[in-house]
Design an enzyme around this catalytic site. Structure first.
Site, PDB file in Angstrom:
ATOM      1  N   ALA A 120      41.005  44.104  35.776  1.00  0.00           N
ATOM      2  CA  ALA A 120      42.213  44.494  36.503  1.00  0.00           C
ATOM      3  C   ALA A 120      42.880  45.590  35.683  1.00  0.00           C
ATOM      4  O   ALA A 120      42.665  45.698  34.473  1.00  0.00           O
ATOM      5  CB  ALA A 120      43.126  43.290  36.658  1.00  0.00           C
ATOM      6  N   GLY A 122      38.660  41.084  35.568  1.00  0.00           N
ATOM      7  CA  GLY A 122      38.549  41.169  37.030  1.00  0.00           C
ATOM      8  C   GLY A 122      37.181  41.677  37.497  1.00  0.00           C
ATOM      9  O   GLY A 122      36.779  41.427  38.635  1.00  0.00           O
ATOM     10  N   GLU A 178      34.966  38.736  37.399  1.00  0.00           N
ATOM     11  CA  GLU A 178      35.437  37.900  38.519  1.00  0.00           C
ATOM     12  C   GLU A 178      34.977  38.455  39.866  1.00  0.00           C
ATOM     13  O   GLU A 178      34.620  37.694  40.772  1.00  0.00           O
ATOM     14  CB  GLU A 178      36.974  37.794  38.457  1.00  0.00           C
ATOM     15  N   GLU A 233      40.799  38.185  28.889  1.00  0.00           N
ATOM     16  CA  GLU A 233      42.235  38.121  29.220  1.00  0.00           C
ATOM     17  C   GLU A 233      43.094  37.465  28.146  1.00  0.00           C
ATOM     18  O   GLU A 233      44.217  37.910  27.894  1.00  0.00           O
ATOM     19  CB  GLU A 233      42.434  37.365  30.541  1.00  0.00           C
TER      20      GLU A 233
END
Ligand code: CAA
Length: 260
Positions: free
Chosen positions: A66, A111, A114, A134
């Site tokens: 992200a 992300g 993911e 993260e």
């Protein structure tokens, strides 16, 4: 449809979706997540697409996570909303009415890992690296990592990866079951397209029912799960492709599926 950071191309019955922010290693900002959401609207309603491939632009990264520059100054409510957006989009990929293959060239972090995990199948290049870094940024994985990683590689390995933030290379990702296949970087798209074409050669509605039964069944106890299977199995008998598939077998001829 105006897309800023995502490309959608169709090749026969296969769609190729490219996350296209190579200067930021394809990091997912909200704009990119909304683009993916818009692409999913198209894919969901296109009956001529039987399989989808998601890749990152360039070779260095699938998706490096992200977008940290966007997340940096978010407050609690905004952080939660960003997580909800990512989770909504990724859950749509996971439940899309056609199979999705992630073609992972390089970094699939946060992300990005993911996103790959929301896909049905992951093919990685030998140069790919996976991880959930993260906790090192002061957050948890936010687009499904705390949930899907454990479901794919088991609790112990998922906790190790998430707590330590260590990256794993493609060969280890293969060993722990995070990826289905590792191939040389130059063959990555060729291999992903070959697998997509193989999937697309089967009855599309049956493949869709398989995805539905596997996805829904894994979440419930075995009695409910086999009931879901029976339901989807039964639905296949209402399709023309079931008649075609079995008739072609009996007549010893090639099948001609129509997605009907
Ligand atoms: N967000 C925003 N920008 C990113 C980014 C990210 N996740 N990852 C890379 N970039 C940008 C860099 O800032 C850099 O931009 P500039 O050229 O403008 O400086 C550019 O992409 C190239 O990156 P690097 O210079 O860092 O490249 P490198 O080869 O030195 O390192 C890397 C590559 C190891 C992947 C490194 O970029 C990196 O560690 N990226 C962040 C990985 C990460 O922590 N991801 C998790 C994000 S949090 C998350 O995803 C939360 C969630 O679950 C929803």
């Amino acid at each position: 449809m105006k897309l800023k950071n995502v490309l959608l191309e169709k090749e026969g019955n296969i769609a190729v979706v490219t996350i296209n922010r190579p200067k930021a290693l394809n990091a997912l900002n909200s704009e990119t997540l909304k683009d993916i959401d818009a692409v999913l609207d198209v894919l969901e309603n296109d009956n001529d697409i039987y399989a989808v491939i998601i890749r990152g632009a360039g070779e260095k990264a699938f998706v490096a996570g992200a977008d940290i520059s966007e997340m940096k100054d978010l407050n609690e409510k905004q952080g939660q909303e960003f997580g909800i957006l990512g989770n909504k989009v990724f859950r749509r990929i996971e439940t899309l009415n056609k199979p999705v293959i992630a073609a992972v060239s390089g970094f699939a972090l946060g992300g990005g890992c993911e996103l790959a995990m929301a896909c049905d199948i992951r093919i990685a290049s030998e140069k790919a690296k996976f991880g959930q870094p993260e906790a090192g940024l002061g957050i948890t994985p936010g687009f499904g990592g705390t949930q899907r990683l454990a479901r794919i590689v088991g609790l112990g390995k998922a906790k190790e990866m998430i707590y330590t933030c260590d990256l794993i290379r493609a060969d280890e990702a293969l060993r722990v079951g995070l990826v289905n296949k590792v191939v040389p970087l130059e063959n990555l798209m060729e291999e992903a397209k070959a697998m997509a074409a193989k999937i697309a050669s089967n009855a599309p509605i049956a493949v869709r029912m398989c995805k539905d039964a596997i996805n829904r069944g894994i979440q419930v106890d075995i009695d409910k799960a086999v009931a879901i299977e029976s339901e989807d199995f039964g639905k296949c008998f209402a399709t023309e492709d079931q008649k075609e598939g079995m008739t072609a077998f009996m007549e010893k001829r090639a099948k001609n599926f129509q997605n009907k």
